[in-house]
Design a protein around this motif. Sequence first.
Motif, PDB file in Angstrom:
ATOM      1  N   ASN A 191      -7.227  28.448 -10.607  1.00 55.40           N
ATOM      2  CA  ASN A 191      -6.300  29.501 -11.008  1.00 55.40           C
ATOM      3  C   ASN A 191      -7.030  30.836 -11.135  1.00 55.40           C
ATOM      4  N   PHE A 192      -6.526  31.864 -10.438  1.00 53.65           N
ATOM      5  CA  PHE A 192      -7.216  33.149 -10.415  1.00 53.65           C
ATOM      6  C   PHE A 192      -7.370  33.738 -11.816  1.00 53.65           C
ATOM      7  N   THR A 193      -6.291  33.744 -12.600  1.00 53.29           N
ATOM      8  CA  THR A 193      -6.351  34.334 -13.933  1.00 53.29           C
ATOM      9  C   THR A 193      -7.307  33.561 -14.828  1.00 53.29           C
ATOM     10  N   GLY A 194      -7.239  32.226 -14.781  1.00 55.01           N
ATOM     11  CA  GLY A 194      -8.120  31.417 -15.593  1.00 55.01           C
ATOM     12  C   GLY A 194      -9.582  31.642 -15.264  1.00 55.01           C
ATOM     13  N   ILE A 195      -9.878  31.770 -13.962  1.00 58.44           N
ATOM     14  CA  ILE A 195     -11.270  32.003 -13.556  1.00 58.44           C
ATOM     15  C   ILE A 195     -11.752  33.350 -14.070  1.00 58.44           C
ATOM     16  N   ARG A 196     -10.910  34.372 -13.961  1.00 57.79           N
ATOM     17  CA  ARG A 196     -11.306  35.706 -14.428  1.00 57.79           C
ATOM     18  C   ARG A 196     -11.573  35.695 -15.930  1.00 57.79           C
ATOM     19  N   ILE A 197     -10.756  34.950 -16.678  1.00 59.31           N
ATOM     20  CA  ILE A 197     -10.956  34.854 -18.124  1.00 59.31           C
ATOM     21  C   ILE A 197     -12.331  34.267 -18.426  1.00 59.31           C
ATOM     22  N   SER A 198     -12.655  33.166 -17.776  1.00 61.08           N
ATOM     23  CA  SER A 198     -13.927  32.494 -18.028  1.00 61.08           C
ATOM     24  C   SER A 198     -15.113  33.363 -17.657  1.00 61.08           C
ATOM     25  N   VAL A 199     -15.067  33.933 -16.458  1.00 57.21           N
ATOM     26  CA  VAL A 199     -16.213  34.703 -15.968  1.00 57.21           C
ATOM     27  C   VAL A 199     -16.423  35.953 -16.810  1.00 57.21           C
ATOM     28  N   ALA A 200     -15.340  36.640 -17.158  1.00 49.83           N
ATOM     29  CA  ALA A 200     -15.472  37.846 -17.979  1.00 49.83           C
ATOM     30  C   ALA A 200     -16.080  37.505 -19.335  1.00 49.83           C
ATOM     31  N   ALA A 201     -15.643  36.402 -19.928  1.00 43.70           N
ATOM     32  CA  ALA A 201     -16.189  35.997 -21.222  1.00 43.70           C
ATOM     33  C   ALA A 201     -17.676  35.657 -21.097  1.00 43.70           C
ATOM     34  N   ALA A 219      -8.136  25.749 -14.462  1.00 46.48           N
ATOM     35  CA  ALA A 219      -6.918  24.962 -14.233  1.00 46.48           C
ATOM     36  C   ALA A 219      -6.108  24.995 -15.530  1.00 46.48           C
ATOM     37  N   PRO A 220      -4.978  24.295 -15.608  1.00 44.31           N
ATOM     38  CA  PRO A 220      -4.181  24.328 -16.839  1.00 44.31           C
ATOM     39  C   PRO A 220      -4.855  23.598 -17.994  1.00 44.31           C
ATOM     40  N   HIS A 221      -6.011  24.070 -18.375  1.00 38.99           N
ATOM     41  CA  HIS A 221      -6.757  23.466 -19.472  1.00 38.99           C
ATOM     42  C   HIS A 221      -7.735  24.482 -20.036  1.00 38.99           C
ATOM     43  N   CYS A 222      -8.280  24.123 -21.179  1.00 41.17           N
ATOM     44  CA  CYS A 222      -9.379  24.863 -21.790  1.00 41.17           C
ATOM     45  C   CYS A 222     -10.349  23.785 -22.266  1.00 41.17           C
ATOM     46  N   THR A 223     -11.537  23.743 -21.666  1.00 41.16           N
ATOM     47  CA  THR A 223     -12.470  22.679 -21.967  1.00 41.16           C
ATOM     48  C   THR A 223     -13.857  23.251 -22.187  1.00 41.16           C
ATOM     49  N   ALA A 224     -14.613  22.626 -23.084  1.00 48.76           N
ATOM     50  CA  ALA A 224     -15.947  23.121 -23.420  1.00 48.76           C
ATOM     51  C   ALA A 224     -16.825  21.954 -23.832  1.00 48.76           C
ATOM     52  N   ALA A 225     -18.135  22.142 -23.659  1.00 46.68           N
ATOM     53  CA  ALA A 225     -19.101  21.115 -24.048  1.00 46.68           C
ATOM     54  C   ALA A 225     -20.365  21.781 -24.555  1.00 46.68           C
ATOM     55  N   LEU A 226     -21.002  21.148 -25.520  1.00 46.71           N
ATOM     56  CA  LEU A 226     -22.273  21.605 -26.066  1.00 46.71           C
ATOM     57  C   LEU A 226     -23.313  20.528 -25.780  1.00 46.71           C
ATOM     58  N   MET A 227     -24.419  20.919 -25.142  1.00 47.56           N
ATOM     59  CA  MET A 227     -25.431  19.954 -24.718  1.00 47.56           C
ATOM     60  C   MET A 227     -26.817  20.472 -25.062  1.00 47.56           C
ATOM     61  N   ARG A 228     -27.655  19.582 -25.554  1.00 49.17           N
ATOM     62  CA  ARG A 228     -29.045  19.927 -25.843  1.00 49.17           C
ATOM     63  C   ARG A 228     -29.958  19.016 -25.026  1.00 49.17           C
TER      64      ARG A 228
END
Length: 223
Positions: free
Chosen positions: A72-82, A14-23
């Motif tokens: 969002n198609f482009t956003g999903i492709r970015i995430s999955v490819a990475a 979606a119109p965001h970039c979000t990340a989390a680190l969990m142990r």
Amino acid sequence: MTDAPLVLAYDTSAPHCTAALMRGGELITSRFEEMARGQAERLMPLLDEVLEEGGASWQDLSAIGVGIGPGNFTGIRISVAAARGLALGLDLPAVGVSQFQALACGYDGPVVCSVAAPRDRIYLQTLNDGTGSDPAFGLLDDLPLPHPKAEAAVIGAQAEAIAERAGGRVLQPRYPLAEAIARVTLQSMHNASLPAPAPLYIRPADAAPSKLTPPTILPETQP
């Protein structure tokens, strides 16, 4: 606790970039940035920053969690490819997590999950009810709604309208998106038959080749 698995999870569906680190089920740090564009350029620096904030390195990770949509198609492709590239380069499992799974994370009973889509439409799926229903897409009035029991949770876009028509209680997600993806990843990362992350496309792309006009075939050139 140091031997607990360390998971880095993220989403750009979606119109965001979000990340989390969990142990081991404990959230170490998370970031959320709204952005209409530029996720491809921002994603890797953001992940580096999250790792640095958490006092970890790429080599410390046990798994990668990635949001696969819908969205969002482009956003999903970015995430999955990475995610696929990171999993290959770091020799780690990568777990694809849908927004439906993220919304339902933390709830044991049936959950009717809905995600906003363009032009007042929604993506809809019911989880944890034992039916394994497929995701649906469309206007709320056109979708065959499930008939959950009164104790079912209804979470996401147009939740009030869905609950009014189908029953259930309107609830909020237990966790922010990136944290939920990390938690689902922790539960799934040891599954030996886990498929590689793949985009969850429920509707056709807005920009697609015409079905009426045949593609132009360029003539072969002689060397």
